[in-house]
Design a protein around this motif. Structure first.
Motif, short mmCIF file in Angstrom:
data_model
loop_
_atom_site.label_atom_id
_atom_site.label_comp_id
_atom_site.label_asym_id
_atom_site.label_seq_id
_atom_site.Cartn_x
_atom_site.Cartn_y
_atom_site.Cartn_z
N ILE A 245 0.86 -1.18 0.00
CA ILE A 245 0.00 0.00 0.00
C ILE A 245 0.89 1.23 0.00
N GLY A 246 0.42 2.30 -0.60
CA GLY A 246 1.19 3.54 -0.55
C GLY A 246 0.58 4.62 -1.41
N PRO A 247 0.93 5.88 -1.14
CA PRO A 247 0.35 7.02 -1.86
C PRO A 247 0.95 7.28 -3.23
N HIS A 248 2.12 6.72 -3.51
CA HIS A 248 2.76 6.88 -4.82
C HIS A 248 2.96 8.36 -5.16
N TRP A 249 3.77 9.02 -4.33
CA TRP A 249 4.19 10.40 -4.58
C TRP A 249 2.98 11.34 -4.56
N ALA A 250 2.45 11.51 -3.36
CA ALA A 250 1.28 12.36 -3.16
C ALA A 250 1.39 13.01 -1.79
N LYS A 251 0.31 13.61 -1.34
CA LYS A 251 0.31 14.33 -0.07
C LYS A 251 -0.89 13.93 0.77
N GLY A 252 -0.66 13.84 2.07
CA GLY A 252 -1.75 13.85 3.03
C GLY A 252 -2.53 12.56 3.20
N TRP A 253 -1.93 11.40 2.92
CA TRP A 253 -2.62 10.14 3.17
C TRP A 253 -2.64 9.83 4.66
N ILE A 254 -3.70 9.15 5.09
CA ILE A 254 -3.78 8.59 6.44
C ILE A 254 -3.98 7.08 6.29
N ILE A 255 -3.03 6.33 6.82
CA ILE A 255 -3.08 4.86 6.79
C ILE A 255 -3.12 4.41 8.24
N GLU A 256 -4.31 3.94 8.70
CA GLU A 256 -4.45 3.70 10.13
C GLU A 256 -5.30 2.47 10.42
N ASN A 257 -4.99 1.84 11.56
CA ASN A 257 -5.78 0.73 12.11
C ASN A 257 -5.87 -0.45 11.15
N ASN A 258 -4.78 -0.72 10.42
CA ASN A 258 -4.74 -1.83 9.47
C ASN A 258 -3.80 -2.93 9.95
N HIS A 259 -3.88 -4.06 9.27
CA HIS A 259 -3.00 -5.20 9.53
C HIS A 259 -2.34 -5.57 8.21
N PHE A 260 -1.02 -5.33 8.11
CA PHE A 260 -0.27 -5.60 6.89
C PHE A 260 0.74 -6.71 7.16
N HIS A 261 0.78 -7.71 6.29
CA HIS A 261 1.76 -8.77 6.50
C HIS A 261 2.07 -9.50 5.20
N ASP A 262 3.21 -10.15 5.21
CA ASP A 262 3.65 -11.01 4.10
C ASP A 262 3.71 -10.27 2.77
N ALA A 263 4.32 -9.09 2.78
CA ALA A 263 4.75 -8.47 1.52
C ALA A 263 6.11 -9.07 1.18
N LYS A 264 6.31 -9.39 -0.09
CA LYS A 264 7.60 -9.98 -0.47
C LYS A 264 8.74 -9.06 -0.08
N CYS A 265 8.59 -7.76 -0.34
CA CYS A 265 9.61 -6.79 0.05
C CYS A 265 9.06 -5.79 1.06
N SER A 266 8.20 -4.84 0.64
CA SER A 266 7.79 -3.75 1.53
C SER A 266 6.28 -3.68 1.67
N ALA A 267 5.82 -3.42 2.89
CA ALA A 267 4.38 -3.31 3.16
C ALA A 267 3.87 -1.91 2.81
N VAL A 268 4.33 -0.90 3.54
CA VAL A 268 3.87 0.48 3.34
C VAL A 268 4.99 1.26 2.67
N SER A 269 4.70 1.87 1.53
CA SER A 269 5.69 2.70 0.85
C SER A 269 5.25 4.15 0.86
N LEU A 270 6.11 5.00 1.40
CA LEU A 270 5.94 6.45 1.31
C LEU A 270 7.02 7.02 0.39
N GLY A 271 7.36 6.24 -0.64
CA GLY A 271 8.56 6.53 -1.38
C GLY A 271 8.40 7.29 -2.67
N LYS A 272 9.50 7.31 -3.41
CA LYS A 272 9.60 8.15 -4.59
C LYS A 272 8.98 7.47 -5.81
N GLU A 273 8.77 8.27 -6.85
CA GLU A 273 8.20 7.76 -8.10
C GLU A 273 9.32 7.50 -9.11
#
Length: 645
Positions: A245-273
């Motif tokens: 999950i991730g905003p893909h180069w955006a502003k102001g997302w709220i990611i809350e009260n979730n359960h993330f697991h078993d991503a091959k590499c990364s669960a939450v990305s706040l990263g670059k495009e």
């Protein structure tokens, strides 16, 4: 507008509560600013690709679970009809049409700073037996003999000095191997004693669970979901960083009260495009990854709109994140101005199918003015790794335990504030930076500090992405004040930041004197030879830990010792405290007292420029009167038990 989604719905319906849609992604194509998408419980095997974003913090698009229910978005599909081959090995033949344009079993884990294994490829695909991720075998033979896997895990453990990460060798029996042809994929699996036709077997088929294709979709909230089994690609700072999950180069997302697991590499990305570079070092071998990363910063500023008005300011809170191969939360530049708080992050990088220089529970580059607060991070190869442009960043009130290393800060110049944390792992802090203030922490593991003078990195004007300059890391320039330092053994307590070996760094008065003597006939080259100052004041020491030779008013905490116990998903810290610590009295720490780092010359303050408040301890109590070392307002002599999570 409120749209409803149910796994028993129909995308041809109206999307009302009584006539819900079937897929979340269908609703995501319709929702616009101000709309809410509510999802009933059930399993949704799809990728949600939002079409629109909100327009402000008060006019968002909200994706949320229906109250009392847990929708599960999976990047996997169930596979049945397994054919027995020999021993514990079974196979199935899958048409490549089930993967579409993306076949994770044909796609290698690839990218800059991806290092091991070197003698065979690891792929993005994964097989889950009753919800547990299996291992990819390097070849068909290894489905029957797990020796290669065990050798690799032992090598990895030796590399990181983490014998405890070898794990149970029997777990490596559960392996898979894929042979991909033009029209089909043949999948062989060693299921051990299990009959796959009587168990639940899932395979990953999608690269993410909730991720926009477009950049700039702002102000989206995602709450109350479980997401799993995404075949996410390796996410270095020089690549497009795609998470489950991730905003893909955006502003102001709220990611809350979730359960993330078993991503091959990364669960939450706040990263670059992707436009600012994508694995250019590994693809073309023209120049170093460091040089490409430097370029990506300037591309982002001048071509991709990296500034406070457009990018970052996300909130990631109250999530459970675990069992991911690279990171629980990753980000480069897109993580700036954000808050990451009260997340439970564990088992990151522990499976050890692959390894590179970007693995941690939280791995962020350029987290300008980002606050990381009140997270419980444990059983990770590395807890938090902050790298490049760690300026205005605050790491506060986090619980670290049972990690390979708790905190690493690298090639940055501050100001960075590390306060009121609990570091309980054998390796507490790896400090390849300068300009960091360590205040009111409990530190029970090895700490060491060193300079890096072959990679200059940028620093910025206060609270901005605008580059002010760039410089090497000369070491020192740190503040070490009011901490409790407990050396639990001669080797594990090699506290180079606090012990006598830190004498290579000077006091401020000595630094000014040496600079005055040498800068008159010389200029920049003298900086490499003059040790930068450190401020070491009023820390308490116990066990094998020793104070700095020039420390102001160190406190002998004598036989103070610590332990942590988990009970019913709660953690209780027990501190046995000496009278000298319980009755200690220190000066209060303020931003003014911390001053400004030598290179950035920016103050320790909040992101809005207001004075930083260090009066609140780990559990929220106020330091109103007497101040003692460590992350708690008060301690009594003898046994103290504190609920820390």
């Amino acid at each position: 507008m409120i749209y409803y989604v149910s796994s028993r719905g129909n995308d041809s319906s109206s999307g009302t509560k009584d006539r819900p849609f079937k897929t979340i992604n269908h609703a995501a194509q319709l929702a616009v600013a101000g709309d809410t998408v509510r999802v009933f419980g059930g399993v949704y095997r799809e990728t949600v690709v939002p079409q629109n974003g909100g327009t402000s913090d008060d006019c968002r698009i909200v994706y949320e679970a229906v109250a009392g229910e847990t929708p599960i978005i999976k990047g996997s599909e169930v596979v049945i009809g397994w054919e027995h081959v020999e021993g514990n090995v079974w196979k199935t033949v899958l048409p490549n049409s089930m993967f579409g344009e993306f076949n994770p079993f044909a796609t290698k884990i690839f990218g800059d700073w991806m290092t091991f294994p070197m003698d065979y490829d690891v792929h993005l695909g994964d097989v889950y037996l009753n919800g547990v991720s299996m291992y990819e075998a390097p070849d068909m033979e290894s489905l029957l003999v797990a020796e290669k896997r065990i050798r690799w895990m032992r090598f990895r453990a030796d590399l990181m000095e983490l014998d405890e990460t070898i794990g149970d060798p029997d777990s490596t029996v559960y392996q898979w191997y894929a042979q991909v042809e033009d029209s089909y994929t043949e999948l062989f699996c060693n299921f051990g004693e299990y009959d796959p036709n009587r168990e639940t077997v899932e395979i990953s088929v999608r690269p993410s669970c909730f991720f926009p294709k477009k950049t700039g979709l702002n102000y989206i909230t995602v709450r109350g979901f479980e997401m799993a089994h995404a075949a996410t690609q390796w996410a270095p700072p020089t690549a497009e960083q795609i998470g489950m999950i991730g905003p893909h180069w955006a502003k102001g997302w709220i990611i809350e009260n979730n359960h993330f697991h078993d991503a091959k590499c990364s669960a939450v990305s706040l990263g670059k495009e992707i436009s600012t570079g994508h694995n250019l070092k590994s693809r073309f071998l023209r120049k170093s990854g460091y040089q490409h990363q430097m370029e990506s910063v300037f591309y982002a500023i001048y071509s991709a709109g990296w500034n406070r008005e457009n990018i970052g300011s996300h909130v990631v809170r109250n999530n459970v994140i675990h069992d991911c191969g690279q990171t629980g939360i990753v980000g480069h530049m897109g993580c700036a101005f954000s808050r990451i708080e009260h997340n439970h992050i564990y088992n990151i990088g522990r499976k050890q199918e692959f390894w590179g220089h970007e693995i941690a529970g939280i791995k962020l580059h350029a987290p300008i003015d980002t606050v990381i607060e009140n997270n419980n991070i444990h059983d990770c190869s590395l807890g938090i790794w902050l790298d490049w442009q760690v300026q205005g960043t605050r790491i506060t009130k986090n619980l670290f335990h049972k990690n390979g290393r708790d905190l690493m800060i690298e090639v940055t110049h501050g100001p960075c504030l590390v306060d009121d944390n609990i570091f309980l792992s054998p390796i507490a802090i790896q400090n390849a930076a300068q300009g960091t203030a360590y205040v009111h922490n409990l530190i029970c593991g090895k700490v060491w500090s060193y300079k890096i003078v072959d990679r200059a990195t940028p620093y910025h004007f206060a609270h901005s992405t605008d580059v002010k300059g760039y410089a090497f890391v000369y070491g020192g320039d740190d503040r070490l004040i009011n901490n409790i330092v407990i050396g639990t053994g001669p080797e594990s307590s090699l506290l180079k930041h606090f012990g006598n070996s830190h004498s290579k760094y000077s006091t401020f008065d000595d630094y000014r004197k040496m600079m005055d003597e040498q800068l008159k006939p010389q200029d920049h080259n003298v900086i490499f030879n003059v040790p930068q100052p450190v401020w070491v004041e009023e820390n308490a020491y116990a066990g094998f830990a020793k104070h700095h030779k020039n420390e102001i008013d160190p406190i002998d905490a004598k036989k103070t010792r610590v332990s942590l116990e988990e009970t019913d998903e709660s953690w209780i810290l027990t501190l046995f405290v000496s009278d000298s610590l319980a009755n200690a009295s220190c000066q209060a720490v303020t931003g003014e007292r911390l001053g400004k780092p030598c290179i950035s010359e920016e103050p320790y303050e909040n992101s809005d420029g207001t004075p930083i408040d260090l009066s609140c301890d780990f559990v929220g109590n106020k330091r109103d009167n007497r101040v003692i070392p460590g992350p708690f307002v008060s301690l009594q002599e003898g046994k103290n038990q504190i609920f820390v999570w």
